[in-house]
Design a protein around this motif. Sequence first.
Motif, PDB file in Angstrom:
ATOM      1  N   ILE A 267       0.966  -1.106   0.118  1.00 35.17           N
ATOM      2  CA  ILE A 267      -0.051   0.070   0.101  1.00 35.17           C
ATOM      3  C   ILE A 267       1.025   1.330  -0.016  1.00 35.17           C
ATOM      4  O   ILE A 267       0.783   2.336  -0.941  1.00 35.17           O
ATOM      5  N   ARG A 268       1.591   1.373   0.944  1.00 39.60           N
ATOM      6  CA  ARG A 268       2.364   2.668   1.169  1.00 39.60           C
ATOM      7  C   ARG A 268       3.595   2.612   2.094  1.00 39.60           C
ATOM      8  O   ARG A 268       3.598   1.685   2.968  1.00 39.60           O
ATOM      9  N   ASN A 358      -5.051  -9.281   5.941  1.00 38.91           N
ATOM     10  CA  ASN A 358      -4.424  -8.856   7.389  1.00 38.91           C
ATOM     11  C   ASN A 358      -3.573  -7.741   6.787  1.00 38.91           C
ATOM     12  O   ASN A 358      -2.731  -7.600   6.146  1.00 38.91           O
ATOM     13  N   VAL A 359      -4.139  -6.459   7.294  1.00 33.62           N
ATOM     14  CA  VAL A 359      -3.391  -5.056   7.236  1.00 33.62           C
ATOM     15  C   VAL A 359      -2.388  -5.103   8.139  1.00 33.62           C
ATOM     16  O   VAL A 359      -2.629  -5.002   9.367  1.00 33.62           O
ATOM     17  N   MET A 360      -0.948  -4.827   7.659  1.00 25.13           N
ATOM     18  CA  MET A 360       0.076  -4.775   8.802  1.00 25.13           C
ATOM     19  C   MET A 360       0.658  -3.535   8.473  1.00 25.13           C
ATOM     20  O   MET A 360       1.044  -3.082   7.364  1.00 25.13           O
ATOM     21  N   VAL A 383       3.139  -0.346   4.937  1.00 27.98           N
ATOM     22  CA  VAL A 383       1.799  -0.762   5.279  1.00 27.98           C
ATOM     23  C   VAL A 383       1.626  -1.841   4.056  1.00 27.98           C
ATOM     24  O   VAL A 383       1.663  -1.175   2.868  1.00 27.98           O
ATOM     25  N   VAL A 384       1.235  -3.017   4.402  1.00 27.12           N
ATOM     26  CA  VAL A 384       1.019  -3.974   3.363  1.00 27.12           C
ATOM     27  C   VAL A 384      -0.339  -4.661   3.722  1.00 27.12           C
ATOM     28  O   VAL A 384      -0.757  -4.770   5.074  1.00 27.12           O
ATOM     29  N   GLU A 385      -1.099  -5.251   2.894  1.00 31.43           N
ATOM     30  CA  GLU A 385      -2.197  -6.195   3.126  1.00 31.43           C
ATOM     31  C   GLU A 385      -1.797  -7.624   2.717  1.00 31.43           C
ATOM     32  O   GLU A 385      -1.557  -7.813   1.270  1.00 31.43           O
ATOM     33  N   LEU A 386      -1.843  -8.468   3.428  1.00 28.47           N
ATOM     34  CA  LEU A 386      -1.899  -9.893   3.067  1.00 28.47           C
ATOM     35  C   LEU A 386      -3.034 -10.721   3.368  1.00 28.47           C
ATOM     36  O   LEU A 386      -3.375 -10.634   4.357  1.00 28.47           O
TER      37      LEU A 386
END
Length: 453
Positions: A267-268, A358-360, A383-386
């Motif tokens: 994401i960013r 799962n947003v981390m 920030v990543v979404e897995l």
Amino acid sequence: MGFFSTILGFCGFGAGISTGLVIGYYLFIYFQPSDVKDPVIRPLAEQDSQSLQQLLPEIPPWVKNPDYDRIDWLNKFLELMWPYLDKAICKTAKNIAKPIIAEQIPKYKIESVEFEELTLGSLPPTFQGMKVFTTEEKELIMEPSLKWAGNPNVTLGVKAFGLKATVQVVDLQIFAQPRITLKPLVPSFPCFAKIFVSLMEKPHVDFGLKLVGADLMSIPGLYRFVQELIKDQVANMYLWPKTLEVEILDPAKAMKKPVGILHVKVIRAMKLRKKDLLGASDPYVKLKITESKAPSKKTTVKHKNLNPEWNEEFSIAIKDPESQALELIVYDWEQVGKHDKMGMNVVPLKELTPDEPNVMTLDLLKNLDKNDSQDDKFRGQLVVELTYKPFKEDDMSKDLDNPLQKAPEGTPPGGGVLVVIVHEAQDVEGKHHTNPYVRVIFKGEERKTKVRN
């Protein structure tokens, strides 16, 4: 009188020596046989059985047995590479032997054992022939005939009770017929998981052993005792069907098929540390699954931005979610030279809830060493979404049994049609990127797209 008798004695000694040498020379010439003839060379078929039995051990196996192949190319390769193989083998042998020696010497009250000299000499081993077996199993079996009459120099310095002794091994000879089995064959390089080595017969081992300069093998009875002891010990450990097993790959992991797909959305990044002296950094993210030989995936480069947004998605095949992890590394892109590492983090897949996004927000670290004091510095966040989606057994069997398209005739069982559609390329980098095209290679067959000027 004493003086004259001494002079006459020296003269008589010199005259006697001279006369004896002359007489001996003429006797040697006189008794030389005059009917010397060249040896008779007869064809092998006309030799008597006793002479043939004496010659057989020296004849290469590929002459006596039609199932042995000549491998002169391998002997030539060993001859050229031997100076480098010598150093590499000796270095490996030292690394293996040091912990073993350190563990064993306290039992015998020895202070230390060190290699003073370790070289395999200038004479490489030779292979007299090679036999290869084919079976119905996923394996490759080879039986080379090995002979090595080398000139190694292995010198050990042994210290005990305040004294030092030097033990030297010289003039080593090894004749052996090993069986080398590579199995199972797997689709991951080097294409075999284990090496099994066994001996088909007792090896011939001969060497010289010197202690403080004296040859111990000259002691009556000791040479034969040591030689037979070594033969018996080696045979007890490695005589077929006993084997020496060397694991190269984990067969279970090498043969594993994907059990799920990991969907990654980058994401960013926020508050990245500036790497360039002039201007902001040019970050991008590289993604890789640990314990996987698949190439890494990369996001696009966001130029001059310390708070970049990507919103880019990737799909990665997963074979073992219990042991594998997603590795995320942020780099600063450089047009010339090495790209600078800005930070990293790792997400174990076993921590993800299957089928749920799962947003981390991950803190970027210098490395994964917990004792590194520099990891305390703030390097920014990612920030990543897995989302991990495991395959269902019904879906897997359905995919295998019902391909999307009917395979052409002659396709092996379980095969199908691979359809590749090249859509587009973005932010292409490289020396020749003004007129790009794509090459698709599969099992030696190559296809090219049109060139885009």
